[in-house]
Design an enzyme around this catalytic site. Structure first.
Site, PDB file in Angstrom:
ATOM      1  N   CYS A   1       0.865  -1.181   0.000  1.00  0.00           N
ATOM      2  CA  CYS A   1       0.000   0.000   0.000  1.00  0.00           C
ATOM      3  C   CYS A   1       0.902   1.232   0.000  1.00  0.00           C
ATOM      4  CB  CYS A   1      -0.958  -0.020   1.196  1.00  0.00           C
ATOM      5  SG  CYS A   1      -0.143  -0.045   2.798  1.00  0.00           S
ATOM      6  N   THR A   2       0.357   2.396   0.305  1.00  0.00           N
ATOM      7  CA  THR A   2       1.132   3.638   0.191  1.00  0.00           C
ATOM      8  C   THR A   2       2.319   3.695   1.149  1.00  0.00           C
ATOM      9  OG1 THR A   2      -0.967   4.691  -0.308  1.00  0.00           O
ATOM     10  CG2 THR A   2       0.907   6.147   0.078  1.00  0.00           C
TER      11      THR A   2
END
Ligand SMILES: [Zn+2]
Ligand SMILES: [Zn+2]
Length: 343
Positions: A199-200
């Site tokens: 994810c980020t």
């Protein structure tokens, strides 16, 4: 004692320009047991306001999730402050590649029920039983293994402008929605395949990996520090970059460039573009991708209707808005029938 912002965003912007000092944009998170999040929130606000820290920080019983900017000259002081809090000592700070003076214009520290809205009942599984953390080198090895399923744990508007080559990118609006979809897709490979997720900044995978292990997946891995840390390691260690496009971020920059290619297209004309904007009509505010030509033609709006409203005098717009919330709040969905080329 000052517990809230005194300056408006505009006043702050002017001050930052005037000061002209370097600021670092960074993020971090930690799961912990925080007895009194309100007290902790005030403690952070008082200390950070005094250090001229700006950003958006969520505090909950389960921990802290912070996106902020710090004056470069006060970074050591900031770090020492974190190290003085037992569950933040040595916490990994994700430092953004592009440094932007104005990534945040206020200091907002909010108490929430959870630091990530995952919709999970944490009592039903062991959140500490996480997947294996891997660095960029190991991640690159893993994702070139044909026995690996690579999953993007972000939302559709994030993966649309950038993702890892070959990743499964669920077409979902929220993290909560993606969990059951991925489980269903991969249910026949719980034991024989590697489930690798990213994810980020890593925070979503912290829980998702534990959730999937609880659901019977045997080989679960997560990219440590997410795309932000991956990009840093690729740069510093001269590794092969397997990320295509831009990394969507949650400050006013919207994204940071990781590789040169544009993998998305303008939602209005279909030409290659990966610039997210919000519809200029305040009552709409739809998040979408718009190329420079369409921005000019449409006056930064998503539709003819929004163009008309946006052209009205401000007072009239306000009257129209009365009693109605934003119909397309920022980051909410990023979907609308008016966007012909939104896939
Ligand atoms: Zn266009
Ligand atoms: Zn609009």
């Amino acid at each position: 004692m000052q517990l809230y912002n005194k300056l408006s965003a505009r006043e702050r912007e002017a001050l930052l320009e005037e000061a002209g000092e370097d600021r670092l944009t960074l993020s971090f998170y930690a799961y912990a047991k925080i007895g009194n999040p309100h007290l902790f929130r005030n403690h952070l606000f008082i200390a950070w306001d005094q250090m001229d820290v700006l950003g958006r920080i969520y505090v909950a019983h389960e921990g802290i999730n912070a996106q902020l900017s710090v004056p470069a000259t006060r970074f050591e002081e900031f770090k020492a402050f974190l190290d003085g809090i037992y569950f933040l000592e040595g916490v990994r700070l994700n430092i953004a590649i592009e440094h932007d003076l104005k990534s945040f214009l206020k200091l907002k520290v909010k108490v929430r029920k959870k630091i990530v809205a995952d919709g999970l009942n944490d009592e039903s599984f062991d959140v500490r039983n996480k997947g294996i953390h891997v660095d960029a080198t190991r991640f690159n090895e893993l994702i070139s293994d044909p026995n690996t399923v690579l999953v993007d744990m972000r939302n559709h508007y994030e993966s649309e402008i950038g993702h890892f080559d070959g990743a499964v990118t669920p077409d979902v609006d929220t993290f909560r929605d993606s969990l059951p979809i991925i489980e269903e897709d991969l249910k026949d490979h719980k034991e024989d395949k590697n489930l690798v997720m990213y994810c980020t900044g890593g925070i979503r995978c912290e829980k998702a990996s534990a959730y999937y292990k609880h659901k019977g997946f045997k080989n679960v891995f997560q990219l440590e520090g997410g795309i932000i840390e991956y990009a840093r390691q690729v740069n510093n260690q001269n590794l092969e970059n397997k990320f295509l496009g831009k990394n969507f971020v949650f400050d006013h920059r919207r994204s940071e460039c990781i590789s040169g290619e544009v993998i998305a297209n303008c939602h209005q004309c279909g030409k290659p573009s990966d610039t997210h904007v919000n519809c200029a009509n305040e009552a709409c505010h739809l998040l979408f991708i718009q190329c420079a030509e369409c921005a000019e033609k449409m006056n930064n709006c998503c539709s003819k209707e929004c163009m008309e409203i946006n052209a009205l005098p401000y007072e009239e717009q306000k009257k129209l808005r009365k009693g109605k919330g934003n119909s397309n709040k920022i980051f909410k969905k990023g979907r609308s029938e008016v966007l012909k080329y939104k896939s």
